[in-house]
Scaffold this motif. Structure first.
Motif, short mmCIF file in Angstrom:
data_model
loop_
_atom_site.label_atom_id
_atom_site.label_comp_id
_atom_site.label_asym_id
_atom_site.label_seq_id
_atom_site.Cartn_x
_atom_site.Cartn_y
_atom_site.Cartn_z
N ALA A 21 38.58 -6.56 60.05
CA ALA A 21 39.89 -6.70 60.01
C ALA A 21 39.74 -7.52 58.72
N LEU A 22 39.47 -8.17 59.39
CA LEU A 22 39.42 -9.88 58.49
C LEU A 22 38.74 -9.81 57.60
N GLU A 23 37.02 -9.27 57.42
CA GLU A 23 37.14 -8.83 56.16
C GLU A 23 36.59 -8.39 55.66
N ALA A 24 37.77 -6.93 55.30
CA ALA A 24 38.45 -6.36 54.36
C ALA A 24 39.00 -6.65 54.09
N ARG A 25 40.59 -7.80 54.70
CA ARG A 25 41.94 -8.38 54.23
C ARG A 25 40.70 -9.47 52.92
N ARG A 26 39.92 -10.15 53.25
CA ARG A 26 39.28 -10.79 52.74
C ARG A 26 38.09 -10.11 51.22
N VAL A 27 38.19 -9.11 52.01
CA VAL A 27 37.40 -8.03 50.14
C VAL A 27 38.85 -7.96 49.18
N ILE A 28 39.46 -7.19 49.66
CA ILE A 28 40.95 -6.78 49.15
C ILE A 28 41.20 -7.67 48.25
N ASP A 29 41.98 -9.01 49.08
CA ASP A 29 42.36 -9.92 48.59
C ASP A 29 42.05 -10.04 47.07
N GLU A 30 40.03 -10.83 47.22
CA GLU A 30 39.33 -10.71 46.22
C GLU A 30 39.50 -9.76 44.58
N ALA A 31 39.68 -8.80 45.35
CA ALA A 31 39.88 -7.91 44.44
C ALA A 31 40.66 -7.84 43.24
N ALA A 53 36.09 0.54 43.16
CA ALA A 53 34.94 -0.78 43.70
C ALA A 53 34.99 -1.82 44.46
N ALA A 54 36.66 -2.00 44.62
CA ALA A 54 36.88 -2.78 45.78
C ALA A 54 37.00 -1.83 47.49
N LEU A 55 37.15 -0.62 47.23
CA LEU A 55 37.39 0.32 48.39
C LEU A 55 35.77 0.21 48.38
N ASP A 56 34.49 0.40 48.29
CA ASP A 56 33.01 0.16 48.16
C ASP A 56 33.00 -0.84 49.09
N ARG A 57 33.26 -2.57 48.46
CA ARG A 57 33.16 -3.50 49.41
C ARG A 57 33.97 -3.48 50.59
N VAL A 58 34.96 -3.14 50.86
CA VAL A 58 35.73 -2.81 52.45
C VAL A 58 35.02 -1.62 53.33
N LEU A 59 34.84 -0.81 53.06
CA LEU A 59 33.84 0.46 53.81
C LEU A 59 32.73 -0.69 54.12
#
Length: 85
Positions: A21-31, A53-59
């Motif tokens: 969850a922390l990783e998904a949040r970090r990625v989406i914030d950076e997007a 692009a963000a969704l790919d990184r979140v997954l």
């Protein structure tokens, strides 16, 4: 085109925030998307190319640190009169 994604990662942990969850949040914030975080999921909105692009990184990121399931909903955001969402 603008898109809205809603996603949640599992397994849930009621005693703390899991790494996925922390990783998904970090990625989406950076997007740089418009983000709203709720207790059981996250919503993000933006231009289609940025959202996808963000969704790919979140997954990839969440799965890489232990997510066993990621639920995703993708919705187009209707344009308002004058061409703005």
């Amino acid at each position: 085109m603008r898109l809205r994604i809603e996603f949640s990662t599992e397994p849930f942990d009621l005693d703390g925030v899991p790494a996925h969850a922390l990783e998904a949040r970090r990625v989406i914030d950076e997007a740089g998307l418009d983000v709203e975080v709720g207790p059981f999921g996250t919503t993000a909105e933006g231009e289609a190319h940025a959202v996808l692009a963000a969704l790919d990184r979140v997954l990839r990121g969440a799965l890489g640190v232990g997510a066993s399931r990621i639920s995703v909903q993708v919705t187009t955001v209707p344009e308002a009169p004058g061409g703005h969402a």
